[in-house]
Design a protein around this motif. Structure first.
Motif, PDB file in Angstrom:
ATOM      1  N   LEU A 249       0.979  -0.998   0.021  1.00  0.00           N
ATOM      2  CA  LEU A 249      -0.241  -0.181   0.192  1.00  0.00           C
ATOM      3  C   LEU A 249       0.557   1.243   0.385  1.00  0.00           C
ATOM      4  O   LEU A 249       1.636   1.257   0.888  1.00  0.00           O
ATOM      5  N   TYR A 250       0.599   2.313  -0.134  1.00  0.00           N
ATOM      6  CA  TYR A 250       0.673   3.689  -0.477  1.00  0.00           C
ATOM      7  C   TYR A 250       0.492   4.541   0.682  1.00  0.00           C
ATOM      8  O   TYR A 250      -0.685   4.325   0.455  1.00  0.00           O
ATOM      9  N   VAL A 357      -4.343   5.974   1.660  1.00  0.00           N
ATOM     10  CA  VAL A 357      -3.853   5.402   1.430  1.00  0.00           C
ATOM     11  C   VAL A 357      -4.103   4.270   0.280  1.00  0.00           C
ATOM     12  O   VAL A 357      -5.195   4.141  -0.021  1.00  0.00           O
ATOM     13  N   LEU A 358      -3.076   4.654  -0.749  1.00  0.00           N
ATOM     14  CA  LEU A 358      -3.636   3.977  -2.175  1.00  0.00           C
ATOM     15  C   LEU A 358      -2.880   2.337  -2.418  1.00  0.00           C
ATOM     16  O   LEU A 358      -1.989   2.251  -2.376  1.00  0.00           O
ATOM     17  N   GLU A 362      -3.623   2.843  -7.845  1.00  0.00           N
ATOM     18  CA  GLU A 362      -4.127   3.418  -7.946  1.00  0.00           C
ATOM     19  C   GLU A 362      -2.669   4.551  -7.202  1.00  0.00           C
ATOM     20  O   GLU A 362      -2.689   6.014  -7.904  1.00  0.00           O
ATOM     21  N   TYR A 363      -1.723   4.316  -7.258  1.00  0.00           N
ATOM     22  CA  TYR A 363      -0.279   5.250  -6.845  1.00  0.00           C
ATOM     23  C   TYR A 363       0.051   4.878  -8.655  1.00  0.00           C
ATOM     24  O   TYR A 363       0.858   5.808  -8.643  1.00  0.00           O
ATOM     25  N   LEU A 371       2.301   2.276 -15.914  1.00  0.00           N
ATOM     26  CA  LEU A 371       2.377   0.959 -15.025  1.00  0.00           C
ATOM     27  C   LEU A 371       1.153   0.253 -15.011  1.00  0.00           C
ATOM     28  O   LEU A 371       1.482  -0.794 -13.474  1.00  0.00           O
ATOM     29  N   THR A 372       0.009   0.811 -14.430  1.00  0.00           N
ATOM     30  CA  THR A 372      -0.895   1.241 -14.311  1.00  0.00           C
ATOM     31  C   THR A 372      -1.602  -0.185 -14.068  1.00  0.00           C
ATOM     32  O   THR A 372      -2.397  -1.134 -13.824  1.00  0.00           O
ATOM     33  N   ASP A 373      -1.880  -0.811 -15.741  1.00  0.00           N
ATOM     34  CA  ASP A 373      -2.311  -2.325 -15.420  1.00  0.00           C
ATOM     35  C   ASP A 373      -1.024  -3.670 -15.692  1.00  0.00           C
ATOM     36  O   ASP A 373      -1.532  -4.582 -15.980  1.00  0.00           O
ATOM     37  N   LYS A 374       0.062  -3.485 -15.350  1.00  0.00           N
ATOM     38  CA  LYS A 374       1.236  -4.212 -15.092  1.00  0.00           C
ATOM     39  C   LYS A 374       1.123  -3.648 -13.579  1.00  0.00           C
ATOM     40  O   LYS A 374       1.615  -5.565 -13.476  1.00  0.00           O
TER      41      LYS A 374
END
Length: 409
Positions: A249-250, A357-358, A362-363, A371-374
């Motif tokens: 998480l971020y 908290v992401l 989301e981050y 990179l979202t789909d990876k």
């Protein structure tokens, strides 16, 4: 113990380098193992410190950390060692640091109804988590006999240690021994922040003492508008895979906060399909077994002893039933603005407070959309109202335990 164990649960995503300092004495025959790191983008009064100044202040911090460790470590000859060796009724004059930690621990012991206790050194030794077992922590082993656990629990009562009217520390039971490992790193962070403020006045930047981190002021030159950003490391990264394997998480938008994470992925062993954590429950005398695998606590710097509290509270939740732990953190949020993230072995996570908290996806969307789909989300957000005390490990958790057992068996 506060020495020899380097925290791995939280790291900061900063464009600037982090300068690390491992405290050590000029005498080559004596070593200190408290790790201190400070951001190279550290500001005082709005001015960035140059590398020479950072090296200078790091050396000053190191000397202080050495002094604290000398006083509070069970492996040195300071106050804690003298308390542990004392006879029943013997009055022990302690140093400033041990005296502070004792008072803080007594307050936390009362506040948590005994869930936080530093009087567990005997139990840590019984279960094979004390320093002399450092090279054997992961060695599979049977549980100690229940009669030995019960006998050890009798001499692990923090109520058996008190402060005399004249200020010395006294034990009712000569066999009781203490270890401030559950709070000392955070206390050291508080001491570092006090030193920096005394030296510079207003400061902006981040630093860490072992697994405890402090984010002071607002992030300078924040072109992305995310404030201080931190990664909560994935305690199950060895089996979840993916480009986001390191990040569970971020956190974004952080400022003026002390952060501490406790997790079960170091100082543990696996036996008969079960993880035995180094975090011991003062009520049972056994390793924590409430389904929790990671807890991160965020304490505003406006709260006194923020670092020490973050350290202690991140451990405390392991020693309560899950629903009670979450209720405890909710109370801390309402009263002090203290937040928490709790991850459980069914790969759920619960958040307390209004910190951002992401998930990895989301981050990535905010920081690197390509990179979202990876990347992969590992843990599932769950409402606190849905939490149950009986946590059933998911398939990935069982896979993780099997991996550990094969590696260390």
């Amino acid at each position: 113990m506060i020495v020899k164990f380097f925290g791995r649960a939280l790291c900061f995503l900063l464009s600037a380098a982090i300068l690390c300092f491992c405290a050590c004495s000029a005498d080559e025959t004596e070593y200190y193992f408290v790790e201190f790191s400070i951001s190279s983008n550290f500001y005082a009064g709005g001015q960035k410190l140059d590398n020479n100044e950072i090296r200078s202040v790091s050396a000053e911090v190191g000397k202080m950390l050495n002094s604290i460790e000398d006083d509070v470590s069970t492996e040195k000859s300071g106050s804690v060692a003298r308390i542990n060796a004392a006879d029943a009724g013997e009055k022990i004059q302690t140093g400033e640091y041990t005296s502070d930690l004792f008072s803080l621990s007594k307050e936390l012991y009362r506040q948590t109804n005994g869930a936080f206790s530093p009087a567990l050194y005997n139990l840590s030794e019984l279960w094979g988590f004390s320093p002399e077992y450092a090279d054997r922590y992961t060695q599979p082993r049977q549980e100690p006999p229940q009669n030995e656990i019960d006998a050890c629990l009798e001499k692990s009562q923090f109520d058996d240690i008190y402060r005399a009217e004249s200020g010395e520390i006294v034990k009712k039971n000569a066999e009781t021994r203490i270890d401030f490992g559950g709070i000392a790193k955070g206390y050291m962070s508080d001491c570092v922040l006090a030193l920096l403020r005394q030296r510079y006045g207003e400061v902006q930047g981040t630093f860490s003492v072992m697994s405890n981190s402090v984010l002071a002021g607002e992030k300078q030159n924040d072109s992305a508008g995310l404030g201080y950003t931190a990664t909560l490391e994935n305690p199950r990264k060895e089996i979840t895979g993916g480009l986001s394997s390191g990040g569970a998480l971020y956190f974004t938008g952080l400022s003026d906060v002390a952060v501490s994470t406790s997790a079960d992925d170091y100082r543990y062993y696996v036996y008969d399909g079960k993880i035995y954590k180094h975090i011991l429950d003062p009520a049972t005398g056994r390793p924590s077994d409430n389904g929790v695998i990671s807890i991160t606590v965020l304490v505003p710097l406006s709260v006194a002893h923020a670092g020490a509290l973050a350290d202690a509270y991140s451990t405390t939740g392991f020693c309560m039933p899950l629903t009670q732990a979450l209720s405890f953190y909710e109370l801390l949020w309402k009263e002090y603005g203290i937040g928490a993230v709790v991850i459980t072995s069914d790969f759920c996570y619960y958040t307390v407070g209004e910190y951002t908290v992401l998930q990895p996806k989301e981050y990535a969307q905010l920081t690197n959309p390509s990179l979202t789909d990876k990347v992969e989300n590992v843990f599932t957000y769950t409402e606190i109202s849905a939490a149950k005390d009986e946590v059933v490990p998911c398939e990935k958790e069982r896979e993780y335990i099997e991996l550990l057992a094969a590696r260390n068996g």
